[in-house]
Design an enzyme around this catalytic site. Structure first.
Site, PDB file in Angstrom:
ATOM      1  N   ASP A 449      51.172  37.477  41.797  1.00  0.00           N
ATOM      2  CA  ASP A 449      50.120  38.436  42.141  1.00  0.00           C
ATOM      3  C   ASP A 449      49.568  38.158  43.539  1.00  0.00           C
ATOM      4  O   ASP A 449      49.763  37.065  44.111  1.00  0.00           O
ATOM      5  CB  ASP A 449      48.994  38.324  41.100  1.00  0.00           C
ATOM      6  CG  ASP A 449      48.301  39.648  40.835  1.00  0.00           C
ATOM      7  OD1 ASP A 449      48.333  40.518  41.720  1.00  0.00           O
ATOM      8  OD2 ASP A 449      47.721  39.782  39.744  1.00  0.00           O
ATOM      9  N   ASP A 513      47.696  48.892  38.220  1.00  0.00           N
ATOM     10  CA  ASP A 513      46.914  48.265  37.158  1.00  0.00           C
ATOM     11  C   ASP A 513      46.496  49.267  36.093  1.00  0.00           C
ATOM     12  O   ASP A 513      45.917  48.878  35.079  1.00  0.00           O
ATOM     13  CB  ASP A 513      45.657  47.601  37.738  1.00  0.00           C
ATOM     14  CG  ASP A 513      45.933  46.164  38.148  1.00  0.00           C
ATOM     15  OD1 ASP A 513      47.039  45.670  37.855  1.00  0.00           O
ATOM     16  OD2 ASP A 513      45.048  45.544  38.766  1.00  0.00           O
TER      17      ASP A 513
HETATM   18  C1  GLA Z   1      45.481  41.701  39.027  1.00  0.00           C
HETATM   19  C2  GLA Z   1      46.739  42.238  38.379  1.00  0.00           C
HETATM   20  C3  GLA Z   1      46.503  42.379  36.897  1.00  0.00           C
HETATM   21  C4  GLA Z   1      46.105  41.048  36.307  1.00  0.00           C
HETATM   22  C5  GLA Z   1      44.921  40.471  37.045  1.00  0.00           C
HETATM   23  C6  GLA Z   1      44.655  39.054  36.621  1.00  0.00           C
HETATM   24  O1  GLA Z   1      44.450  42.623  38.978  1.00  0.00           O
HETATM   25  O2  GLA Z   1      47.139  43.425  38.984  1.00  0.00           O
HETATM   26  O3  GLA Z   1      47.646  42.900  36.247  1.00  0.00           O
HETATM   27  O4  GLA Z   1      47.208  40.176  36.388  1.00  0.00           O
HETATM   28  O5  GLA Z   1      45.110  40.470  38.448  1.00  0.00           O
HETATM   29  O6  GLA Z   1      43.556  38.522  37.276  1.00  0.00           O
END
Ligand code: GLA
Length: 718
Positions: A449, A513
């Protein structure tokens, strides 16, 4: 020297005019056949305009004022204010006509003695029709040359009157923007220090009203995960170009004598048959890479929306059990497992398993997951650091600061700062931690990420987005080399890092997301313009979306997720029996059809209005296809227009059936046309056999679906 270079593969020609010691694209578009070899570029040269340069001025491959271009130059830089305007002279042309894969390549060397520069350009017209352009500039002088830009520029013909680019935001990535091309410049810049939620996957131009199935389209993508710009520019003389390039800040790339700046690869696709033709070139090229994922894409369960930061071995073990029962093949433990990480304010950088939450380490969970026959994946965010972390307390100098060590911090974002990976010690630390985790635990997959914009990123007081991006690439490359079996996902607050630079070293992207199926319909459609579905993570979320609070039936959520790398992001311990059997059926369908879904040709149907959508995947031999018809909003019409299929073989007969049972909530009694009612009632026995020609020219009536519902259709040659 030769006066022209003609590269050609089925469907595409690139004709370069190499007269006057310059390089100009005389034609990039439809295949000229062998006649292209005989086409004298002189015949294509326009006249000189009034009140303009004395000679005709066709735009160069690298547009420059010294080559009569009055728009944005393709190369820019200086030596403390001098050498500000280069005039590149073609010194050498080499052409590789055909390799085994059918691709063709032209290498060009251009120099400017006065500016002391050498530019190398490599144009590869791949067998898939995708054109790859690699450029680099070398300082051949004896003082520093500061590079301001080295863009890839391609002309499009005047009949390209409309442009297309994409934009977006968190949880709403990849939305199209169309406009008329007028004189002037339409520029999309990304200054996020990452690709960005709003990054335009392509900058495209096309003939009036071009759609998925029709119109000529020219599209260019930049394979880069840092700052970038994309533009469509029409000059006063009507010449129109598409251009992409890295966006460099003052001082960011300064070449000492002998040093070279390598521009990111640009990828260009021409299609005579609408946007589907563009995406087909990208998809086929991506699929032809040695490192394209070749194993069946496993069904994923990601823990994020099920438990967030509340890691508990008992709960996660139950979740793994429920996932395995459903047929899940990869279990991914998301954020929250490392030192002090109980929420998003702390811990980033401390890549040690937290003994308070995981007293026996991750082994009990991993053993359980593996015992159930599933792969294990782990979330990491290696480029980031929380001020509230042990590593930040021990090494505050590793936090990137615009004015260098001891200077002010950049504004916080999700409480986090950027680790200065240009600092070799910081880079070594992160590499060592990830390497240790991958060595200690049998981890199959990393969800990698990156959760903030990296504005004013600096190393030792200089802008460092360029170097940081390369450092991230090196980190990924080194870890992959050390752990070749580990797959990596590119996630960046959802889809803020979706580009072919990162995808050269990762195996899929997290497109967004949002697991809201309605939002996903559009996000996936447009992400799919460049990425084939096997590279796009797509999960079934809970009934009520956590990002929009919209509620959708499971059938719509599942059908939407099937057109990607399928997964689940939902507390599957809580499913009702009906939900469990519905989700299991979707997983079965995915497993039975993923070979087709992940290899076939993506087709999207141009619909008469925007309240519904239809798309599918057709096998290359046209014997099988899967299509979705989805209602996105209420329709102004009582009944939807017939669905005219695409991509089938006109001369074959097909049986059209249902891929998943018709959800009774999707359409009520009389809203279902007789042919579909017969299929729903009698299964394959009720399925009509229709010729490909009729399916494509006449189409079949579709059900009057309630908004935000879909049907999944299978099409098989008989
Ligand atoms: C980001 C990612 C999510 C999740 C969060 C965890 O927002 O896009 O899918 O993994 O971080 O903190």
């Amino acid at each position: 020297m030769i006066d022209r270079v003609h590269l050609r593969v089925p469907g595409v020609s690139l004709l370069l005019d190499t007269r006057d010691a310059d390089v100009r694209v005389a034609h990039w578009g439809a295949d000229l056949g062998q006649h292209g070899d005989r086409l004298d570029p002189a015949v294509l040269t326009a006249s000189a305009a009034h009140s303009a340069f004395d000679e005709p001025a066709p735009v160069s491959l690298i547009p420059q004022p010294a080559r009569a271009w009055r728009g944005t130059p393709g190369i820019a830089g200086d030596r403390l204010g001098r050498a500000f305007s280069s005039r590149l002279v073609l010194q050498d042309v080499s052409v590789e006509r055909q390799d085994d894969a059918g691709s063709q390549r032209a290498g060009l060397v251009l120099t400017d003695e006065a500016s002391a520069l050498r530019v190398d350009v490599e144009l590869t017209l791949d067998a898939t029709g995708l054109l790859l352009i690699d450029q680099r500039v070398t300082n051949t002088g004896d003082d520093v040359y500061a590079v301001a830009a080295l863009d890839t520029t391609l002309p499009v013909p005047g009949q390209a009157t409309e442009s297309l680019d994409l934009t977006g935001r968190w949880a709403r990535e990849k939305h199209p923007q169309r406009r008329r091309i007028d004189q002037g410049t339409w520029t999309r810049t990304g200054c996020h220090g990452r690709t960005g939620h709003d990054s335009t996957l392509v900058i495209a131009a096309g003939t009036p009203g071009f759609g998925w199935q029709h119109g000529e389209v020219w599209a260019v993508h930049l394979g880069w995960s840092g700052d970038h710009s994309s533009r469509v520019e029409r000059a006063g003389d009507g010449q129109t170009v598409l251009a992409v390039g890295e966006l460099l800040r003052p001082g960011e790339v300064e070449l000492a004598p002998g040093e070279t700046y390598v521009a990111p690869t640009a990828y260009a696709a021409y299609s005579a048959h609408g946007l589907d033709g563009v995406s087909s070139r990208f998809h086929e090229w991506l699929r032809s890479r040695d490192r394209h994922p070749s194993s069946p894409r496993p069904v994923v369960l990601n823990t994020w929306e099920a438990v967030y930061f509340n890691h508990d071995l008992t709960v996660l073990t139950q979740l793994a059990d429920a996932a395995a029962d459903l047929g899940v093949e990869r279990f991914v433990l998301d954020d929250g497992w490392f030192l002090g990480r109980r929420n998003d304010t702390r811990g980033l950088g401390d890549w040690f398993v937290d003994p308070d939450v995981w007293p026996q380490g991750l082994t009990p969970l991993i053993d359980h997951v593996k015992g159930k026959g599933m792969q294990f994946g782990l979330w990491v965010e290696p480029e980031m650091i929380n001020e509230d972390s042990d590593v930040a307390r021990e090494h505050p100098e590793w936090i990137a600061r615009p004015n260098g060590a001891g200077g002010r911090l950049s504004l916080p974002w999700r409480h986090q700062q950027v680790l200065d990976l240009v600092d070799p010690d910081a880079w070594d630390y992160v590499y060592a931690r990830l390497d240790a985790l991958l060595s200690e635990y049998p981890i199959d997959y990393l969800k990698w990420d990156q959760n903030r914009d990296q504005v004013e990123l600096g190393h030792e007081g200089r802008a460092s987005t360029h170097e940081q991006t390369l450092a991230v690439y090196r980190l990924l490359d080194a870890l992959r080399a050390a752990h070749p079996g580990v797959e990596i996902e590119s996630c960046s607050s959802g889809g803020a890092r979706v580009d072919l630079g990162i995808l050269q070293r990762t195996d899929r992207v997290w497109a967004s997301d949002t697991n809201d199926a309605l939002e996903r319909q559009s996000i996936q459609r447009w992400t799919g313009l460049v990425l084939p579905p096997e590279l796009v993570g797509s999960h079934v979320g809970p009934g009520t979306s956590h990002t929009t609070r919209r509620t959708h039936d499971l059938s719509f959520r599942a059908i939407t997720a099937l057109f990607g790398h399928f997964g689940i992001e939902w507390d599957v311990r809580t499913l009702t029996d009906a939900e469990r059997s519905q989700l299991s059926a979707a997983i079965r369908f995915y497993k039975e059809n993923r070979a087709l879904l992940h290899s076939g040709r993506a087709v999207r149907i141009d619909r008469p209005d925007y309240t519904d959508a239809a798309y599918g995947t057709v096998s290359h031999d046209c014997s099988r296809a899967v299509f979705v018809y989805a209602a996105l909003a209420t329709s102004p019409n009582e009944l939807p227009a017939r669905l005219r299929f695409a991509g089938l073989d006109a001369d074959r007969d097909y049986r059209v059936g249902l891929g998943l049972p018709l959800d009774p909530h999707a359409a009520e009694g009389r809203g279902v046309p007789p042919w579909l009612r017969a299929v729903a009632d009698a299964g394959a026995d009720g399925a009509p056999v229709v010729s490909g020609r009729a399916l494509m020219q006449v189409g079949l009536p579709m059900p009057g679906l309630h908004p935000e519902h879909a049907v999944l259709l299978t099409v098989s040659a008989v």
